[in-house]
Design a protein around this motif. Structure first.
Motif, short mmCIF file in Angstrom:
data_model
loop_
_atom_site.label_atom_id
_atom_site.label_comp_id
_atom_site.label_asym_id
_atom_site.label_seq_id
_atom_site.Cartn_x
_atom_site.Cartn_y
_atom_site.Cartn_z
N ASN A 101 0.80 -1.36 -0.04
CA ASN A 101 -0.04 -0.37 -0.02
C ASN A 101 1.01 1.40 0.14
O ASN A 101 0.95 1.52 1.51
CB ASN A 101 -0.79 -0.22 1.09
CG ASN A 101 -2.07 0.45 1.18
OD1 ASN A 101 -1.58 1.80 0.72
ND2 ASN A 101 -3.66 0.26 1.67
N PRO A 102 1.28 1.91 -1.48
CA PRO A 102 1.95 2.76 -1.33
C PRO A 102 1.42 4.40 -0.66
O PRO A 102 2.52 5.07 -0.23
CB PRO A 102 1.88 3.37 -2.84
CG PRO A 102 2.07 1.51 -3.25
CD PRO A 102 1.07 0.81 -2.41
N GLU A 103 0.39 4.61 -0.58
CA GLU A 103 -0.33 5.48 -0.03
C GLU A 103 -0.16 5.57 1.53
O GLU A 103 -0.32 6.01 2.34
CB GLU A 103 -2.15 5.60 -0.21
CG GLU A 103 -2.43 6.43 -0.19
CD GLU A 103 -4.35 6.56 -0.32
OE1 GLU A 103 -5.11 7.71 0.13
OE2 GLU A 103 -3.84 5.89 -1.33
N ALA A 104 -0.09 4.33 1.75
CA ALA A 104 0.00 3.99 3.05
C ALA A 104 1.17 4.92 4.04
O ALA A 104 1.57 4.75 5.21
CB ALA A 104 -0.57 3.00 4.33
N ALA A 105 2.14 3.86 3.07
CA ALA A 105 3.48 3.83 3.05
C ALA A 105 3.97 5.70 3.09
O ALA A 105 4.83 6.09 4.49
CB ALA A 105 4.70 3.14 2.48
N ALA A 106 3.33 6.82 2.30
CA ALA A 106 3.53 7.98 2.23
C ALA A 106 3.19 8.46 3.90
O ALA A 106 4.01 9.43 4.29
CB ALA A 106 3.21 8.00 1.11
N SER A 107 1.55 8.29 3.92
CA SER A 107 0.52 8.74 5.08
C SER A 107 2.10 8.25 6.53
O SER A 107 1.56 9.19 7.15
CB SER A 107 -0.55 8.20 4.31
OG SER A 107 -0.96 7.15 5.22
N ILE A 108 1.91 7.12 6.24
CA ILE A 108 3.09 6.80 7.66
C ILE A 108 3.85 7.69 8.07
O ILE A 108 4.54 8.38 8.96
CB ILE A 108 3.15 4.86 7.82
CG1 ILE A 108 1.41 4.15 8.39
CG2 ILE A 108 3.83 4.77 9.02
CD1 ILE A 108 1.62 2.86 8.02
N GLY A 109 4.71 7.40 7.26
CA GLY A 109 5.75 8.19 6.88
C GLY A 109 5.79 9.76 6.89
O GLY A 109 6.69 10.28 8.07
N ASN A 110 5.76 10.29 6.95
CA ASN A 110 5.09 11.92 6.75
C ASN A 110 4.37 11.82 8.47
O ASN A 110 4.93 12.69 9.30
CB ASN A 110 3.84 12.10 5.98
CG ASN A 110 4.40 12.03 4.66
OD1 ASN A 110 5.44 12.71 4.58
ND2 ASN A 110 3.44 12.47 3.78
N ALA A 111 3.79 10.79 9.47
CA ALA A 111 2.93 11.39 9.73
C ALA A 111 3.94 10.61 11.32
O ALA A 111 3.95 12.41 12.36
CB ALA A 111 2.01 10.41 10.65
N ILE A 112 4.98 10.03 11.08
CA ILE A 112 6.04 9.65 11.59
C ILE A 112 7.30 10.35 12.10
O ILE A 112 7.70 11.23 12.99
CB ILE A 112 6.72 8.22 11.90
CG1 ILE A 112 5.80 6.97 11.99
CG2 ILE A 112 8.02 7.80 12.18
CD1 ILE A 112 6.33 5.35 11.43
N ALA A 113 7.68 11.55 10.82
CA ALA A 113 8.37 12.42 10.55
C ALA A 113 7.69 13.87 11.87
O ALA A 113 8.56 14.46 12.25
CB ALA A 113 8.66 13.36 9.04
#
Length: 281
Positions: free
Chosen positions: A235-247
């Motif tokens: 799920n590329p979209e989930a990976a991107a959103s998770i990365g943004n939130a964790i940052a």
């Protein structure tokens, strides 16, 4: 409130130091070290302010502050099962880092907290899945923190607890959910909890919800680092959103130590957490 819901709220360390409490967890008390025997182990003087209510994290039936888990669902749902383990790990990581920052009482409390408020309720589920109970490791670490062990010794205890959590995760129930999906839902839950606790800490000025949220952030960060490629492939979209939130959470939670001021944009954190939730569902 449904009977299967248990809200994981505050726990005084003193209640965990007696053999009666330990026996109630299905495990006999370990023999403390001489240093622990001589230490005056008392409940840390955390403030008891109630936390503001927040939407329930993923996998929970409702909750406030830290949230909760539908314990009975943990027997059949790998997401709920692993959320319980992740909540435990969050407290352990927070305890380790708080201890390294000189917050001895906070660390002792964080090690002790999951024993009664998480693992006691999960005990039947863990035993049914063939997991060797490990609550004694947490209680021993709490005693050791109060007794003044070195940060290196506390870190080693933390590693042992995390190893037990990893072993337990291998025995999670299988309901057909893909492993990557399980991992992204657990991470999403930790992100929601981290944001909720930051909101509570900013509103109350109390250290404990900040430290709780720090732990949830660290678990999300650690688990995402280990599963990033797997999640991105699924799920590329989930990976991107998770990365943004964790940052963003990394900036909100710069360390486990008490902060002079909490300056992160809570509205932005909330939006980022919502993006994660939408992307994984």
């Amino acid at each position: 409130m449904p009977h299967i819901y248990h809200s994981w709220t505050r726990l005084g360390l003193g209640a965990l130091m007696g053999t009666t409490a330990l026996a109630g967890c299905g495990q006999s008390a370990s023999t403390p070290t001489p240093a622990a025997e001589s230490a005056a182990v008392e409940a840390p003087a955390f403030a008891a302010e109630a936390l503001a209510a927040d939407p329930a994290p993923v996998g929970s039936v409702g909750g406030e502050g830290e949230g909760g888990v539908a314990i009975e669902q943990a027997a059949t749902d790998p997401v709920v099962f692993n959320i319980a383990l992740a909540v435990t790990e969050a407290h352990i990581l927070a305890a380790r880092d708080a201890y390294a920052d000189g917050e001895t009482e906070a660390a002792a409390e964080m090690f002790a907290h999951p024993v009664s408020e998480v693992l006691f309720d999960m005990e039947p589920v863990l035993e049914a899945r063939g997991v060797t109970l490990f609550d004694g490791l947490l209680t021993d670490a709490s005693i050791a923190a109060s007794a003044g062990e070195t940060p290196e010794q506390i870190s080693a205890r933390t590693d042992a607890i995390i190893a037990a959590l990893r072993a337990a995760a291998l025995k999670a129930p299988d309901n057909g959910t893909a492993p990557a999906e399980v991992k992204m839902h657990v991470i999403a839950d930790m992100i929601e909890r981290a944001v909720a606790m930051y909101r509570s800490a900013a509103a109350s000025g109390v250290y404990e919800p900040y430290l709780d949220g720090y732990g949830f952030h660290k678990v999300a960060e650690t688990q995402f680092a280990a599963a990033k490629d797997e999640i991105a492939a699924s799920n590329p979209e989930a990976a991107a959103s998770i990365g943004n939130a964790i940052a963003a959470l990394a900036e909100a939670y710069p360390s486990a130590a008490p902060q002079d001021a909490l300056m992160a944009d809570i509205s932005q954190l909330t939006v980022l957490a919502s993006d994660v939730t939408l992307s994984v569902n």
